[in-house]
Every structure is written in structure tokens, then in C-alpha cells.
Design an enzyme around this catalytic site. Structure first.
Site, PDB file in Angstrom:
ATOM      1  N   ASN A 150       4.902   2.677  -7.340  1.00  0.00           N
ATOM      2  CA  ASN A 150       4.586   3.809  -8.216  1.00  0.00           C
ATOM      3  C   ASN A 150       3.550   4.769  -7.644  1.00  0.00           C
ATOM      4  O   ASN A 150       3.540   5.952  -7.997  1.00  0.00           O
ATOM      5  CB  ASN A 150       4.159   3.313  -9.603  1.00  0.00           C
ATOM      6  CG  ASN A 150       2.906   2.474  -9.573  1.00  0.00           C
ATOM      7  OD1 ASN A 150       2.683   1.682  -8.644  1.00  0.00           O
ATOM      8  ND2 ASN A 150       2.065   2.611 -10.586  1.00  0.00           N
ATOM      9  N   GLU A 248      -4.754  -6.453  -8.681  1.00  0.00           N
ATOM     10  CA  GLU A 248      -4.775  -5.396  -9.686  1.00  0.00           C
ATOM     11  C   GLU A 248      -3.374  -5.306 -10.262  1.00  0.00           C
ATOM     12  O   GLU A 248      -2.414  -5.063  -9.538  1.00  0.00           O
ATOM     13  CB  GLU A 248      -5.220  -4.061  -9.078  1.00  0.00           C
ATOM     14  CG  GLU A 248      -6.687  -4.036  -8.668  1.00  0.00           C
ATOM     15  CD  GLU A 248      -7.656  -4.334  -9.805  1.00  0.00           C
ATOM     16  OE1 GLU A 248      -7.274  -4.169 -10.989  1.00  0.00           O
ATOM     17  OE2 GLU A 248      -8.787  -4.760  -9.522  1.00  0.00           O
ATOM     18  N   CYS A 282      -0.082   2.225 -13.914  1.00  0.00           N
ATOM     19  CA  CYS A 282      -0.686   1.052 -14.555  1.00  0.00           C
ATOM     20  C   CYS A 282      -1.741   1.468 -15.571  1.00  0.00           C
ATOM     21  O   CYS A 282      -2.080   0.696 -16.465  1.00  0.00           O
ATOM     22  CB  CYS A 282      -1.279   0.120 -13.507  1.00  0.00           C
ATOM     23  SG  CYS A 282      -2.465   0.894 -12.401  1.00  0.00           S
TER      24      CYS A 282
END
Length: 481
Positions: A150, A248, A282
Site C-alpha cells: 500500500n 507494524e 493502516c
């Protein structure tokens, strides 16, 4: 366009010559590049290359390492327009969003180029008058960077740049469907004159390449960004070797809208956080937690903003591009069905556009649900698409309870004119990034980034000075004279 691995200073195919293609999500029949479906042997060669180059690179003076990073930033800058076009075509971002991401990668390399000169350590006062006491920074060794699709140039940049600045060598494994733009980043590193073996690049399945990187004892540290499920597997695979791991992962990020908020401003903040980059961040806002006194007006305003957005191929620079893949689109549509079945009210969106020009791509309408209960799955689980669930609350205390009532804690924001509510929100919210009167997405590169709870393993942060901590260890030196 063939995309090769970079191992031991050479561009090379997979050892069994297997490949996989990357496609344009706006026109899936269009092949962007042909990448290597790498093997265990390819990955092991890349690790060996990084290990062989590590001592020489660690002994390279920090200012000299910084010069390579500065040169890389320059190469990225000179190619910024073509890189943005490639990123937009491969990942689906609008051209403006892609250009912003490329600029972030440039800025990161310039930032850590300067930081490389500041990593010598510190002098401390000794209790002995004949002793000099110092703490020196040392690289951890060989780093594996496992990156998602992404943000396919920014996230590799914010892992690779501090790792190299600190004196580590790197093996990069990008997401396969955005491997072309990741390879272009590695090209810029190579063109900077970086010594052979310092940066290695291997594409392929996570179940093959990723597993080798997570289990090989020659890997000293792993920096992973991706889903919580895969992150857990990486962590477990690395544990037997006591490998340093930075995770993460996802978020279920809220924006709280209090009754004193300006409705137009609040709706604009939520829309930007929810529908920007097609909701595929995110830190994207997927929950709007709204005071009941403002609820109806907010839902109406947000719905209007969603309906006004234009969709199209990212390279045409619309308001919103497609989702990145068929599986991402299918996942989002499934959650929309779940939300409807759970009894939420679909205010707008919820399907694929009817425009014939968009029919072939992975496009989805920006979607707003109202009347959402905090326990519904669309309010609890990460969707990773342009879907926002609007949840009513009666007061600030309930807003905090709903904010914290999920398993993840990455980003959160509040829209309010009350300093009391703003400061309490900062104090009481369980999230690693907290914003006041600002969208949940968007990060400064010189401050720490990371989550709490299921969003991170919380041991290390990325970016800024904190980002260097993961890639260094310390030596305490007692020098008697």
C-alpha cells in the site's frame, strides 16, 4: 518489463526462472512488470551477500554512508515524475497521492543522510578521574525488510534508509504486486554507487522468501509492515533465533466528532482520512464516533462528500483510484455485505461503479454506514477499503470507551473546540498516533511512528531518531589512562 532480483551486486533471475506478473488495478489485463518468483536458494544467496558486505559497510564512516543516501535521494528526485506514474499504475493511487509518496521517500533519504553523521555515540561522566566513559552505537548486522503493497516506495525507504545509515546491510522483500516500484527504488540505491551486497532485493511469495528471512540465523533484525496475522507468524518464526523484530500492523482508526465541532470541517477530516488512498492505509479512518447532538447533520454532510468524489484510473488523477487487487476488492465488498446483514444503514456506496469505463478495474464506491453499533464487525475489524462506520455516542466518556474498544491501536483523532476534551483524548486514548482537529492519515518523518495493542509489538518505533534505535546496538567503553 522484466524485474530481476539484486543479489551480490548483480541483477539476476530466479534460480528456477519462475516469474509472476504485476498488473494495473485500473486495467487488470495490463501487465506492469514481470517479477521473479524467487526460491529458498535465491533468498539464502541474498542473505549471504548481505552478510559478506556487512563488515565493510559497518566500517564505512557515517558521513560517507550519508553521502550514498544523499545521492540516492538525488536519483529519486530526478526520476520523481516517472516513479509517480509507475507507482500509480502499479498500486492504483491517484497521481497526486503517488507524487506525495515519492516525495516522502526522497525526504526520508535526505533526512537519514544527515543523521548518519550523528551516530558515533555519547560521552558520559565517569566516577573515576582517570577514566573516559563512552557509549558507542554499532549496527545490528544484516536486516530483512519485509514491506507491503500500500505504500510501496515510502515504507521501503523508511526501513532501508535508517538501516543503511546505521551501518547495516539489507535484504528487501517487497509485496509482489508492487515489486516494480520497489525495484526502481533499489535501482536508485545502486546508481548512487552503494557497495555491492549492501542492498539486496528478492521478490516472491511470503511463504517462501519471507519464511527464509524470518528463520535464517544470519538475519540479525527483521522490520515488517503488514497484516497482524502475517506479523504474528514472522514474530514466532524469528523467536527461536532471538532475532530482533519490529512489527507494524493494522489499525481500526477512529475520528471522534464532539458536539462543539464544526460539522463541515469534521466531515472533511473524516472523508480525507477514510477515502484518501482508497482507504488502503493502516492509519485510514474507518470509524467516525459522533456525538448524538451532531450525528444526523454529520452523516448527511459526510454522505454528500462521499457522493461527490470522482473515481478513475490513478494516472488520470481522480479523487479516488481503484483498490489494489481483486482480493482486496472482494474483501471490501464482503464487509459491506456483513455491515448490511448486521443491521447498519447503508447511506451511500456499497458497490462497484456502473460506469462502463471503470468496469474492468477494481473500483469500489466510497461507502458510508450509519446506525452502527460498536460491537458490529464493521466497527471492530480492519476493512482496508473506503468504508467508514458512523457510530453515535452520548458523551465524551462513551466516545473514549468506543475508541478504545477494539483490539488495535494505531491512529486516532478528535475534532473539538474543547481543550479539556482534546487533552483528555490524548491522555486516555490507546493509540500510538493521536491527532487533534486533523485526519488520522499523514505522518511527519522526524517523529516516532507506531501502534499499541494489536497494531504493533511495541518494542520499537519507526522514523525519526526512534527509527534508528531498532537498527543499532550499543557498546559501553571504559577507557583508563
Amino acid at each position: 518489463m522484466p524485474i530481476y532480483n539484486r543479489i551480490d551486486g548483480e541483477w539476476c533471475p530466479s534460480s528456477d526462472e519462475a516469474t509472476v506478473t504485476s498488473h494495473d488495478p485500473a486495467a487488470p489485463d495490463t501487465v506492469v512488470g514481470e517479477l521473479q518468483q524467487s526460491t529458498v536458494a535465491d533468498t539464502e544467496r541474498a542473505i549471504a551477500s548481505a552478510q559478506s558486505a556487512q563488515t565493510t559497510w559497518a566500517n564505512t564512516p557515517g558521513p560517507e554512508r550519508g553521502a550514498y543516501l544523499r545521492a540516492t535521494a538525488g536519483r529519486l528526485e530526478s526520476r520523481s515524475e516517472s516513479l509517480a506514474e509507475l507507482l500509480s499504475q502499479e498500486e492504483g493511487k491517484t497521481l497526486s497521492e503517488a507524487m506525495g509518496e515519492v516525495q516522502r521517500a526522497i525526504d526520508i533519504f535526505y533526512y537519514y543522510a544527515e543523521k548518519a553523521a550523528d551516530l558515533g555515540g555519547t560521552i558520559k561522566a565517569s566516577s573515576s578521574e582517570a577514566t573516559t566513559l563512552s557509549v558507542r552505537k554499532a549496527p545490528v548486522g544484516v536486516v530483512a525488510a519485509i514491506t507491503p503493497w500500500n505504500y510501496p516506495i515510502a515504507i521501503p525507504a523508511w526501513k532501508i534508509a535508517p538501516a543503511l545509515a546505521a551501518g547495516n546491510t539489507v535484504v528487501l522483500k517487497p509485496a509482489t504486486n508492487t515489486g516494480c516500484i520497489a525495484q526502481a527504488l533499489v535501482e536508485c540505491l545502486v546508481e548512487s554507487g552503494l557497495p555491492e551486497g549492501t542492498i539486496n532485493f528478492v521478490t516472491g511469495r511470503g511463504s517462501v522468501v519471507g519464511e527464509v528471512l524470518a528463520t535464517d540465523e544470519r538475519i540479525d533484525a527483521i522490520s515488517f509492515t503488514g497484516s497482524e496475522g502475517v506479523g504474528d507468524v514472522v514474530y514466532q518464526n524469528a523467536a527461536p533465533n532471538q532475532t530482533r523484530v519490529q512489527l507494524e500492523m493494522g489499525g481500526k482508526n477512529p475520528t471522534v466528532v464532539m458536539d462543539d465541532a464544526d460539522i463541515e470541517q469534521a466531515a472533511e477530516i473524516v472523508a480525507a482520512g477514510a477515502f484518501g488512498v482508497t482507504g488502503q492505509a493502516c492509519t485510514a479512518c474507518s470509524r467516525a464516533i459522533v456525538h448524538e447532538d451532531s450525528y444526523d447533520a454529520f452523516v448527511e454532510t459526510l454522505t454528500s462528500k462521499a457522493q461527490a468524489l470522482t473515481l478513475g484510473p490513478g494516472v488520470d488523477d481522480p479523487d479516488m483510484g481503484p483498490q489494489s487487487s481483486a482480493s482486496e476488492l472482494e474483501g471490501t465488498l464482503e464487509y459491506i455485505d456483513i455491515g448490511t446483514d448486521e443491521g447498519a444503514t447503508l447511506e451511500t456506496g456499497g458497490g462497484v461503479p456502473t460506469d462502463d469505463a471503470l468496469d474492468a478495474g477494481y473500483f469500489i464506491e466510497p461507502t458510508v454506514f450509519s446506525d452502527v453499533d460498536p460491537e458490529m464487525r464493521i466497527a471492530q475489524e480492519e476493512i482496508f477499503g473506503p468504508v467508514v462506520a458512523v457510530i453515535p455516542v452520548s458523551d465524551f466518556e462513551e466516545a473514549i470507551d468506543v475508541t478504545n474498544g477494539v483490539e488495535q491501536g494505531l491512529a486516532a483523532s478528535i475534532v473539538t473546540e474543547s481543550l479539556t476534551h482534546a487533552n483528555r483524548f490524548v491522555d486516555e486514548t490507546e493509540a500510538g498516533v493521536i491527532k487533534v482537529n486533523e485526519k488520522t492519515t499523514g505522518l511527519e518523518l522526524h517523529v516516532p511512528f507506531g501502534g499499541m495493542k494489536g497494531s504493533s509489538n511495541e518494542l520499537y518505533r519507526e522514523q525519526g531518531d526512534a527509527g534508528l534505535e531498532f537498527y543499532t546496538t550499543s557498546k559501553t567503553v571504559y577507557m583508563n589512562y
